[in-house]
Design an enzyme around this catalytic site. Structure first.
Site, mmCIF file in Angstrom:
data_model
loop_
_atom_site.group_PDB
_atom_site.id
_atom_site.type_symbol
_atom_site.label_atom_id
_atom_site.label_comp_id
_atom_site.label_asym_id
_atom_site.label_seq_id
_atom_site.Cartn_x
_atom_site.Cartn_y
_atom_site.Cartn_z
ATOM 1 N N TYR A 48 38.071 1.519 65.328
ATOM 2 C CA TYR A 48 38.491 2.920 65.435
ATOM 3 C C TYR A 48 37.261 3.827 65.504
ATOM 4 C CZ TYR A 48 40.201 7.472 63.903
ATOM 5 O OH TYR A 48 40.458 8.824 63.816
ATOM 6 N N ASP A 103 52.002 7.025 77.833
ATOM 7 C CA ASP A 103 51.460 5.960 76.988
ATOM 8 C C ASP A 103 50.003 5.724 77.383
ATOM 9 O OD1 ASP A 103 50.714 3.580 75.798
ATOM 10 O OD2 ASP A 103 52.521 2.482 76.371
ATOM 11 N N SER A 115 36.527 12.114 65.645
ATOM 12 C CA SER A 115 36.479 11.955 64.185
ATOM 13 C C SER A 115 35.050 11.868 63.712
ATOM 14 C CB SER A 115 37.207 10.661 63.801
ATOM 15 O OG SER A 115 36.990 10.375 62.438
ATOM 16 N N VAL A 152 42.942 14.734 57.270
ATOM 17 C CA VAL A 152 44.264 15.386 57.362
ATOM 18 C C VAL A 152 45.348 14.455 56.825
ATOM 19 C CG1 VAL A 152 45.818 16.630 58.906
ATOM 20 C CG2 VAL A 152 43.377 16.480 59.471
ATOM 21 N N LYS A 199 35.873 6.338 68.647
ATOM 22 C CA LYS A 199 35.701 7.795 68.561
ATOM 23 C C LYS A 199 34.282 8.200 68.991
ATOM 24 C CE LYS A 199 39.811 8.899 67.387
ATOM 25 N NZ LYS A 199 40.627 9.809 68.212
ATOM 26 N N ASN A 218 45.048 14.106 71.817
ATOM 27 C CA ASN A 218 45.148 13.928 70.367
ATOM 28 C C ASN A 218 45.540 12.506 69.974
ATOM 29 O OD1 ASN A 218 46.098 14.801 67.462
ATOM 30 N ND2 ASN A 218 47.899 13.909 68.449
HETATM 31 N N1 LIG Z 1 44.449 12.262 60.043
HETATM 32 C C1 LIG Z 1 43.132 12.327 59.878
HETATM 33 O O1 LIG Z 1 42.608 12.418 58.738
HETATM 34 C C2 LIG Z 1 42.223 12.299 61.069
HETATM 35 C C3 LIG Z 1 40.832 12.401 60.831
HETATM 36 C C4 LIG Z 1 39.974 12.395 61.925
HETATM 37 C C5 LIG Z 1 40.483 12.316 63.201
HETATM 38 N N2 LIG Z 1 41.833 12.219 63.404
HETATM 39 C C6 LIG Z 1 42.313 12.147 64.793
HETATM 40 O O2 LIG Z 1 43.350 13.094 64.989
HETATM 41 C C7 LIG Z 1 44.299 12.595 65.949
HETATM 42 C C8 LIG Z 1 45.700 12.634 65.360
HETATM 43 O O3 LIG Z 1 45.681 11.933 64.133
HETATM 44 P P1 LIG Z 1 46.983 11.778 63.224
HETATM 45 O O4 LIG Z 1 46.504 11.635 61.824
HETATM 46 O O5 LIG Z 1 47.990 12.812 63.556
HETATM 47 O O6 LIG Z 1 47.505 10.340 63.732
HETATM 48 P P2 LIG Z 1 48.931 9.635 63.554
HETATM 49 O O7 LIG Z 1 49.777 10.333 62.569
HETATM 50 O O8 LIG Z 1 48.639 8.175 63.357
HETATM 51 O O9 LIG Z 1 49.580 9.845 65.019
HETATM 52 C C9 LIG Z 1 48.992 9.215 66.098
HETATM 53 C C10 LIG Z 1 49.741 9.631 67.342
HETATM 54 O O10 LIG Z 1 49.141 8.934 68.452
HETATM 55 C C11 LIG Z 1 50.182 8.296 69.157
HETATM 56 N N3 LIG Z 1 49.745 7.098 69.858
HETATM 57 C C12 LIG Z 1 49.317 5.916 69.348
HETATM 58 N N4 LIG Z 1 49.108 5.026 70.343
HETATM 59 C C13 LIG Z 1 49.411 5.682 71.494
HETATM 60 C C14 LIG Z 1 49.411 5.322 72.860
HETATM 61 N N5 LIG Z 1 49.099 4.075 73.258
HETATM 62 N N6 LIG Z 1 49.781 6.238 73.775
HETATM 63 C C15 LIG Z 1 50.134 7.486 73.414
HETATM 64 N N7 LIG Z 1 50.183 7.899 72.134
HETATM 65 C C16 LIG Z 1 49.823 6.995 71.186
HETATM 66 C C17 LIG Z 1 51.240 7.950 68.115
HETATM 67 O O11 LIG Z 1 52.472 7.704 68.775
HETATM 68 P P3 LIG Z 1 53.576 6.652 68.193
HETATM 69 O O12 LIG Z 1 54.297 7.361 67.077
HETATM 70 O O13 LIG Z 1 54.448 6.382 69.362
HETATM 71 O O14 LIG Z 1 52.833 5.451 67.720
HETATM 72 C C18 LIG Z 1 51.220 9.234 67.293
HETATM 73 O O15 LIG Z 1 51.990 10.228 67.925
HETATM 74 C C19 LIG Z 1 43.821 11.182 66.308
HETATM 75 O O16 LIG Z 1 43.053 11.235 67.489
HETATM 76 C C20 LIG Z 1 42.935 10.790 65.143
HETATM 77 O O17 LIG Z 1 41.959 9.840 65.512
HETATM 78 C C21 LIG Z 1 42.714 12.218 62.372
#
Ligand SMILES: NC(=O)c1ccc[n+]([C@@H]2O[C@H](COP(=O)([O-])OP(=O)(O)OC[C@H]3O[C@@H](n4cnc5c(N)ncnc54)[C@H](OP(=O)(O)O)[C@@H]3O)[C@@H](O)[C@H]2O)c1
Length: 269
Positions: free
Chosen positions: A168, A60, A149, A201, A172, A88
């Site tokens: 957020y 965590d 990001s 994504v 980043k 991630n």
């Molecule tokens: N999706 C996009 O368009 C996008 C764009 C730019 C950057 N990103 C970056 O890519 C990465 C993954 O994004 P995603 O879209 O897959 O996000 P997501 O679907 O919201 O998943 C986030 C993950 O982070 C975990 N998390 C949240 N708080 C946490 C904590 N305190 N300790 C450990 N894990 C924690 C969540 O776990 P729980 O399920 O337990 O909450 C989940 O597994 C992130 O760093 C995000 O900023 C994403």
């Protein structure tokens, strides 16, 4: 036997990293999850996976002891080494994401939101990196990746007028600088640190209508300044491209903030 540890693997991009990396039986994959017991999709995947090369480990970002225990667990299995750490995990959305920096009626709530993004997305990454550094040092590939990001880019923010999600976005930007600090410190040791922007994504949950509306809005806003923007992509495509990059990146690029094709994320998207 390359070894990978990925944080935030209960869903989204993190879960896709686990699925993709564990396709290769030569890899050992550590799927770190905030709450291992409740990560249903991850547990089901790992339990039924034919290669049995993925391990679920609780970590965590908000809990230093949990992070340190995770590094210890991984080290016990690998004999004290790790090839690649992929930071991630992130706190991404919450109910006040639409508020701009000056829109909070209660300044204490602004403090609370900004600090919670900093705790999870910046300090969580730093504590994780520190806990795993001894293992990475002993590994062969020596790579530490942080998924950040484009929202952390000042130029992108001004160009697209992206004023939402300040906590957020700022977390980043801070992570990008943490990568630069680590890179400057560890370049001579040959440890590569890299910030990757994964693209827009499709990981948001909700009804199809809600999700489509969310990504349509983002695409429109980005295309207003960058007409050639590719649009939202699948987690599978993002992870495939990121892994290609992670495997080819060398110490010359350490400390960079790049798109998933390796181009400079400050200069283009
Ligand atoms: N999706 C996009 O368009 C996008 C764009 C730019 C950057 N990103 C970056 O890519 C990465 C993954 O994004 P995603 O879209 O897959 O996000 P997501 O679907 O919201 O998943 C986030 C993950 O982070 C975990 N998390 C949240 N708080 C946490 C904590 N305190 N300790 C450990 N894990 C924690 C969540 O776990 P729980 O399920 O337990 O909450 C989940 O597994 C992130 O760093 C995000 O900023 C994403």
């Amino acid at each position: 036997m390359p070894s990978y540890a990925i944080t935030g693997t209960s869903r989204g991009i993190g879960l896709t990293f686990v699925k993709t990396l564990s396709e290769n039986p030569a890899n050992t994959v550590f799927a770190l999850a905030r709450n291992a017991a409740s990560a249903k999709n991850l547990n089901e995947f790992v339990a039924s996976h034919k290669h049995k090369n993925a391990h679920v480990v609780e970590s965590d970002n908000d809990n230093i002891e949990s992070i340190q225990n995770a590094a210890e667990t991984v080290g016990k299995i690998t004999g004290g080494k790790l090839d690649v750490l992929i930071n991630n995990s992130a706190r991404m959305f919450h109910e006040r994401n639409e508020l701009t920096l000056d829109a909070y009626e209660d300044p204490h709530l602004l403090d609370h939101d900004m600090l919670s993004f900093f705790k999870t997305n910046v300090l969580g990454v730093i504590h994780t990196t520190n806990a795993f550094l001894p293992l990475i040092r002993a590994g062969e590939m020596k790579k530490c990746i942080i998924i950040t990001s484009t929202l952390g880019s000042p130029r992108f923010t001004v160009d697209t007028k992206f004023i939402r999600a300040p906590g957020y976005s700022m977390s980043k930007a801070a992570s990008n600088l943490a990568v630069a600090k680590y890179a400057a410190q560890y370049k001579e040791e040959g440890i590569v640190f890299l910030s990757i922007s994964p693209g827009l994504v499709r990981t948001k949950s909700g009804s199809k209508e809600e999700v489509d509306a969310f990504y349509d809005l983002q695409e429109k806003q980005i295309r207003s300044m960058y007409p050639k923007f590719e649009g939202a992509i699948t987690p599978e495509q993002s992870v495939r491209d990121q892994l290609d990059l992670i495997h080819r990146v060398s110490i010359e690029q350490t400390g960079s903030f790049v798109n998933r094709d390796g181009t400079d994320a400050e200069a283009e998207i």
